[in-house]
Design an enzyme around this catalytic site. Structure first.
Site, PDB file in Angstrom:
ATOM      1  N   ASP A 125       1.381  -5.991   3.166  1.00 11.23           N
ATOM      2  CA  ASP A 125       0.427  -6.549   2.215  1.00 11.23           C
ATOM      3  C   ASP A 125      -0.107  -7.898   2.692  1.00 11.23           C
ATOM      4  OD1 ASP A 125      -0.753  -6.542  -0.549  1.00 11.23           O
ATOM      5  OD2 ASP A 125       0.455  -8.358  -0.724  1.00 11.23           O
TER       6      ASP A 125
ATOM      7  N   GLU B 193      -2.792  -4.201   5.693  1.00 14.91           N
ATOM      8  CA  GLU B 193      -3.906  -4.481   4.792  1.00 14.91           C
ATOM      9  C   GLU B 193      -4.538  -5.773   5.299  1.00 14.91           C
ATOM     10  OE1 GLU B 193      -5.022  -5.689   0.222  1.00 14.91           O
ATOM     11  OE2 GLU B 193      -3.279  -6.479   1.247  1.00 14.91           O
TER      12      GLU B 193
END
Length: 751
Positions: free
Chosen positions: A428, A481
Site C-alpha cells: 500500500d 500501489e
C-alpha cells in the site's frame, strides 16, 4: 515431602546485614522494589557472592518462601529483606548453582495466607536468544527475527512456559506483564542483551492464550505499556493486549502456486474487505472459517483466480479497514484465531484460489500501545516530523534507514508467505514511501543526502524486501500501489541492490484507472472529443507489469459506485459498465475488481454493513454478475488474453483512430499465434454491417458480447462470421459485424 515455611523477616535484622551476602544495598533494593533496575538478572536468582551461594527472589504479595530441589525437598527458607518483597538466603552446604524451585505462601485477597504453591523462578534460566541470532539481529540481517522476538511457548530445561523477547535498546527497564503476574512490572523484569538491544525472559507456566504487554521504563523516564510488535495474536478491539500464540508451522514452497502467479498466467483478482463482504443475520462478522465456506466457493464460481484481502493485520479502528495496523504479525482477532485464518488460506489454495494480502509498510498509527516512541525514543519512526509524520493520515513514518526497522518489515513480508501460505503482498501507498515531499509543501520536508526528493532509504528497503521474498519464496509475488511515474517499479534491481528497478512483480495501473473512469463518465456524445483518453494507456502499457485496478478506493468516500459514475438512463448505465468491464478484460494487464462491483450496486461501499446481495435477484444486477463470471472464464480459457499481458508482442491495434464513432478494435495474441479480436463501441448507436480487419482468414465467432440479453443487454449479437478477402484497417482479411450499442465484443477464430 518435608514442608518448612520461614517467617518473613529475620531475627536480629540489620545487625546481621554485614554477615549476610544475600542482602542487597538500599539503592539496589529500592531499584528492585520500584522496578527501576536495569539488570535484574544480575541480582535476582542464584549467584555466587564470594564463597557463598545466595538466592534472591522478588515476590510482591508473598508471605513466606522456601527453596526446594527438583523433588520438592526443602533446602532453605528465604527471608524478606527489611520486610520488603525481596526474599533472600545464603544456601547452606551448597557451592555450585543447581536447578531449584520455590515454595511460596501468598497473601490471599482477605489478607490470610494461602496454601503453599510450587513455582519455577524465571531468574534461574539463562539467556535464550542464541549467539547467531544475536549477531544477525545486531547486524540487521536477520531474515526471520520473528522466530526469536515476540512470545514463544515452549519447554526450557524441562519446564513449560513462554520465552518473551522485545527490541527496546534505549529503555532503562522492560518487564513483561499480564494476568499471570497481576500486571505487576516488578515480577518479570527482563534481561537486556546489549549486543542487539533486545530484552528477554523465560516465564514458567505461561502458555497459549495468556494476555500480555511490555511495561517499559523509557529512556526519557516515562513509563509506558506497549503491545508486542512481534505478537502473533492480539485481543479484539477495543482491548489492546497481545496474546501468547504458538508460531504456526511453515508452509512449503508450492510450484503450482508459482505457476499460477506467473506473469504469463491468467490473473483476475477479487478484492475483499472481510468485515463487509457478507455478515450474519444479526449483523455480526463472519469468522475466517465461515468465510472459507462462503467466500471461497463464490469466488471460484465467479471465475476469479485470486482473492486480495484488505489488511488483515490487527488494527484498533474499524474505519481504517486495516490500513492503520498496530499488529503487523497478528491476523485480526475480529474474525477468529491465527489457526482460523490459516484454515481460510488453506481452503482458498485447495480450491485453486491465490490469496494476496494488502500490506502496509508505509506508516503506522500513533496509538499509545503501538510502536510510537516505543522505548522512550523515536525507535521505529523518524524524530523529525518532516520525515516521520504523514500529514494525510495523521500517522507515523517508519525510519527505513534503521536496519532493525527494515528487518522488522521485511521479515513480516516473509512471515505471511511462509506461515500462512499467502501468494503475495500488495504493498500500500508506495508513492508516499518513494518521495520525501509526498503531499508536502516547500519547507515541510527534508531533502536526501544529495539534495533530492527521493527517499533513498525507502527505495533501498523496497529493493531488499522484494529481493528477500523473491529469493526465499520464489512462488510468491509483490504488487505495488504506486501512482507516480517512478521508473522500473516492476523491474528487477541490480545484483548489488543499489540500482535498477524496485523488484515488484506487478504495479497497479493507476493512470489507466483514472483515464478510463473519467472517459466512461462522459456523455457518449462528447466521447469523440476525448478519444485519446481511452487509448492513451496503450502508449505505456508495457513499460511495467501492470494490474488494472477497479478497487475499493474508487467506490468510497463520496466517489459513488461504479454504476453511479456511468452516464445515461438506467439501461445505459448498466450498458456502459458492461462495456467498461469488457474493455478491461480485453486490455493488456492483470485484472482486479472490488467486491460487489461484479453485480453493480447503486450505492458506494459501506464498510459497516454487508454488500447489498438482494440486488442479485434483479435481472440487471444478475446479468452483470453473470458477465463478470463469463469474462473470467473466457480469460482463463484463452491464452491470447493473458499469456503476453506484459509484452508488446501480445497486442496489436486494428483501429484506434476512429474518434468520430468512438470505436476501438485491437488484437490480443498468444505465443503460439492464436488470437482474440476485441471491438468496443463507446456510443449508444447500434451499427449494422460494420467492417473490421481481422488477422487471419476463417470463421469468427463471439466469445463475449456484453450486449447479450443474458447480461440484460439489447441483444445485438452476431452468429459466426466468415472473413472476406477484403483488405481493411491494415489487414488482408475483414468481416462485417452488427456492432452493438455501448458494448464490447470479443471474437475468436474457429479451428
Amino acid at each position: 515431602m518435608t514442608t518448612k515455611m520461614q517467617r518473613t523477616g529475620r531475627p536480629g535484622g540489620a545487625d546481621d546485614a554485614a554477615d549476610d551476602p544475600s542482602r542487597v544495598d538500599p539503592a539496589t533494593l529500592d531499584a528492585l522494589l520500584c522496578a527501576r533496575h536495569g539488570d535484574p538478572f544480575g541480582t535476582l536468582g542464584m549467584h555466587r557472592v564470594g564463597s557463598a551461594l545466595v538466592l534472591r527472589a522478588l515476590l510482591p504479595g508473598a508471605l513466606a518462601v522456601d527453596v526446594v530441589d527438583g523433588r520438592e525437598r526443602w533446602i532453605a527458607s528465604l527471608a524478606a529483606q527489611d520486610g520488603s518483597a525481596l526474599f533472600t538466603a545464603v544456601l547452606p552446604r551448597r557451592r555450585n548453582p543447581f536447578a531449584y524451585r520455590l515454595r511460596v505462601q501468598w497473601r490471599g485477597a482477605d489478607g490470610a495466607p494461602t496454601a503453599p504453591v510450587i513455582m519455577d523462578d524465571p531468574y534461574r534460566f539463562g539467556a535464550l536468544i542464541e549467539d547467531l541470532d544475536v549477531w544477525l539481529l545486531a547486524e540487521g540481517s536477520h531474515h526471520r527475527p520473528y522466530e526469536w522476538l515476540g512470545a514463544h511457548p515452549g519447554v526450557v530445561d524441562g519446564v513449560a512456559g513462554t520465552r518473551f523477547a522485545v527490541w527496546a535498546p534505549n529503555a532503562r527497564r522492560v518487564s513483561v506483564v499480564g494476568g499471570f503476574n497481576h500486571w505487576d512490572g516488578r515480577r518479570h523484569m527482563m534481561r537486556l542483551r546489549r549486543e542487539c538491544g533486545a530484552w528477554e525472559i523465560f516465564v514458567p507456566a505461561v502458555g497459549d492464550g495468556e494476555l500480555y504487554k511490555y511495561e517499559i521504563l523509557g529512556a526519557d523516564g516515562s513509563l509506558r505499556l506497549k503491545a508486542d510488535p512481534f505478537a502473533f495474536r492480539a485481543e479484539v478491539r477495543p482491548q489492546t493486549a497481545s496474546v501468547v500464540q504458538r508460531l504456526l508451522p511453515g508452509v512449503p514452497i508450492d510450484e503450482a502456486r508459482r505457476r499460477a502467479n506467473a506473469l504469463d498466467a491468467p490473473v483476475s483478482i477479487y478484492e475483499v474487505h472481510l468485515g463487509s463482504w457478507q455478515r450474519k443475520a444479526d449483523g455480526g462478522w463472519l469468522s475466517y472459517r465461515e468465510l472459507a465456506e462462503r467466500l471461497v466457493p463464490y469466488a471460484v464460481e465467479q471465475g476469479f483466480t485470486h482473492l486480495e484481502l484488505l489488511p488483515v493485520h490487527e488494527h484498533p479502528f474499524d474505519g481504517s479497514w486495516g490500513y492503520q495496523p498496530t499488529g503487523l504479525y497478528a491476523p485480526t482477532s475480529r474474525f477468529g484465531t491465527p489457526e482460523d485464518y490459516r484454515a481460510f488460506t488453506t481452503a482458498a489454495r485447495a480450491a485453486g484460489l491465490g490469496v494476496i494480502l494488502d500490506w502496509v509498510p508505509a506508516h503506522f498509527p500513533s496509538d499509545a500501545h503501538g510502536l510510537a516512541e516505543f522505548d522512550g525514543t523515536h525507535l521505529y519512526e523518524h524524530a523529525d516530523p518532516r520525515e516521520g509524520f504523514h500529514q494525510d493520515w495523521n500517522t507515523l513514518i517508519y525510519n527505513y534507514g534503521r536496519s532493525e526497522v527494515r528487518n522488522y518489515l521485511a521479515s513480516n513480508a516473509l512471515y505471511w508467505i511462509e506461515r500462512y501460505g499467502v501468494d503475495g503482498l500488495r504493498v500500500d501507498a508506495v508513492a508516499s514511501m518513494l518521495y520525501r515531499d509526498y503531499s508536502r509543501k516547500g519547507g515541510e520536508w527534508v531533502p536526501n543526502r544529495f539534495g533530492g526528493r527521493e527517499n533513498l532509504e525507502a527505495i533501498d528497503f523496497l529493493r531488499r524486501m522484494n529481493h528477500l521474498v523473491g529469493t526465499q519464496r520464489p512462488e510468491a509475488i509483490t504488487l505495488a500501489e504506486e501512482s507516480t511515474a517512478f521508473p522500473e517499479v516492476s523491474r528487477p534491481p541490480a545484483p548489488d541492490l543499489r540500482s535498477g528497478g524496485l523488484g515488484f512483480h506487478y504495479k497497479w495501473n493507476m493512470g489507466w484507472m483514472n483515464d478510463v473512469l473519467a472517459y466512461m463518465a462522459r456523455d457518449p456524445v462528447h466521447r469523440k472529443h476525448h478519444h485519446d483518453q481511452i487509448r492513451f494507456s496503450l502508449v505505456y502499457a508495457f513499460t511495467e507489469n501492470f494490474v488494472l485496478p477497479l478497487s475499493h478506493d474508487e467506490v468510497v468516500h463520496g466517489k459513488g459506485a461504479l454504476l453511479a459514475k456511468m452516464p445515461g438512463d438506467d439501461w445505459q448505465k448498466f450498458a456502459n459498465l458492461r462495456l467498461l468491464y469488457g474493455f478491461m478484460w480485453g486490455h493488456p494487464g492483470k485484472k482486479l475488481l472490488f467486491m460487489g462491483c461484479e453485480f453493480a450496486p447503486w450505492q458506494e461501499w459501506n464498510a459497516d454493513a454487508a454488500l447489498p446481495w438482494h440486488l442479485t435477484a434483479h435481472a440487471p444486477h444478475a446479468g452483470m454478475q453473470r458477465l463478470v463470471r463469463d469474462l473470467n472464464r473466457v480469460l482463463r480459457a484463452h491464452p491470447a488474453l493473458y499469456e503476453q499481458d506484459v509484452s508488446a508482442d501480445g497486442f496489436r491495434w486494428i483501429s484506434h483512430d476512429d474518434a468520430e464513432h468512438s470505436v476501438l478494435a485491437f488484437e490480443r495474441r498468444a505465443r503460439d499465434g492464436r488470437n482474440v479480436v476485441v471491438v468496443c463501441n463507446f456510443t449508444p448507436v447500434a451499427r449494422e454491417d460494420w467492417r473490421i480487419g481481422v488477422p487471419a482468414a476463417g470463421t469468427w465467432r463471439e466469445l463475449i458480447n456484453t450486449d447479450d440479453t443474458a447480461y440484460w443487454g439489447s441483444g445485438v449479437v452476431n452468429g459466426p462470421r466468415a472473413s472476406e478477402s477484403v483488405p481493411w484497417q491494415g489487414q488482408d482479411q475483414s468481416l462485417t459485424l452488427r456492432l452493438p450499442p455501448l458494448a464490447t465484443v470479443m471474437l475468436v477464430r474457429e479451428e
